[in-house]
Scaffold this motif. Sequence first.
Motif, mmCIF file in Angstrom:
data_model
loop_
_atom_site.group_PDB
_atom_site.id
_atom_site.type_symbol
_atom_site.label_atom_id
_atom_site.label_comp_id
_atom_site.label_asym_id
_atom_site.label_seq_id
_atom_site.Cartn_x
_atom_site.Cartn_y
_atom_site.Cartn_z
ATOM 1 N N LEU A 121 0.835 -1.191 0.000
ATOM 2 C CA LEU A 121 0.000 0.000 0.000
ATOM 3 C C LEU A 121 0.876 1.249 0.000
ATOM 4 C CD1 LEU A 121 -2.918 1.030 0.064
ATOM 5 C CD2 LEU A 121 -2.726 1.122 2.553
ATOM 6 N N LEU A 124 2.410 1.497 -3.622
ATOM 7 C CA LEU A 124 1.486 1.694 -4.736
ATOM 8 C C LEU A 124 0.547 2.880 -4.581
ATOM 9 C CD1 LEU A 124 0.524 -2.036 -5.398
ATOM 10 C CD2 LEU A 124 2.133 -0.630 -6.693
ATOM 11 N N ASP A 125 0.219 3.249 -3.347
ATOM 12 C CA ASP A 125 -0.756 4.312 -3.091
ATOM 13 C C ASP A 125 -0.089 5.677 -3.265
ATOM 14 O OD1 ASP A 125 -2.948 5.793 -2.311
ATOM 15 O OD2 ASP A 125 -2.723 5.345 -0.167
ATOM 16 N N VAL A 132 -5.531 1.784 -3.323
ATOM 17 C CA VAL A 132 -4.804 1.745 -4.586
ATOM 18 C C VAL A 132 -5.830 1.685 -5.705
ATOM 19 C CG1 VAL A 132 -3.169 0.463 -6.017
ATOM 20 C CG2 VAL A 132 -2.838 0.570 -3.537
ATOM 21 N N THR A 133 -5.823 2.708 -6.523
ATOM 22 C CA THR A 133 -6.746 2.742 -7.655
ATOM 23 C C THR A 133 -6.162 1.933 -8.811
ATOM 24 O OG1 THR A 133 -5.746 4.711 -8.625
ATOM 25 C CG2 THR A 133 -7.522 5.067 -7.014
ATOM 26 N N GLU A 136 -3.308 3.910 -10.222
ATOM 27 C CA GLU A 136 -2.073 3.830 -9.434
ATOM 28 C C GLU A 136 -1.378 2.487 -9.660
ATOM 29 O OE1 GLU A 136 -2.831 6.561 -5.485
ATOM 30 O OE2 GLU A 136 -3.963 4.698 -5.670
ATOM 31 N N PHE A 137 -2.169 1.423 -9.705
ATOM 32 C CA PHE A 137 -1.602 0.099 -9.940
ATOM 33 C C PHE A 137 -0.979 0.028 -11.333
ATOM 34 C CE2 PHE A 137 -1.531 -4.398 -10.939
ATOM 35 C CZ PHE A 137 -1.063 -4.949 -9.757
#
Length: 174
Positions: A121, A124-125, A132-133, A136-137
């Motif tokens: 998190l 990636l966040d 995490v959208t 974003e991923f």
Amino acid sequence: MKRKIIIGSMIAALAIPALAIAATDGPHKGHHKGDIFERLDTNKDGEISFEEMTVRSTERFSRLDKDGNGTISVEEMTVKKKEFFDKLDKDGNGSISKEEARAFHDMKREMRKERHASRMLEILDIDKDGVVTKEEFAAASDKRFEAADGNKDGVLSAEELQNMGPKKHGMKKG
């Protein structure tokens, strides 16, 4: 003499993890805890001092040295072993059953999974909103692909995939 041997052995045992961590900071890094160099370089000066390298083993030593006299006695080691045993012996009957051992193992596994999820998190966040959208991923995946595409031709060769190392299925901070 026997105590000195035991204490010397403990010091060596405590120092080995720090050396192992340093040894894995090469092209074949392990797949744990992100970038090892960044974690060890606590003052962020681009170099790892002896003190930075040994801080974890020093902390472990200090936890074992209950009386703070700079040595670990047989009694202090015995107390530590007893504390660990008692942590496993949930029913307090003086023995560790298969179920208690399994429960302890499962608890440690869950703790590792929670730490891993927290690290993922954190990595990636991007906007730090706690989720995490898809974007974003995808951005993290794109960044990983770009880093692996050494010749920047938009495709990954077998050699480029191999150069990604053991992290090819995970994400690393950076």
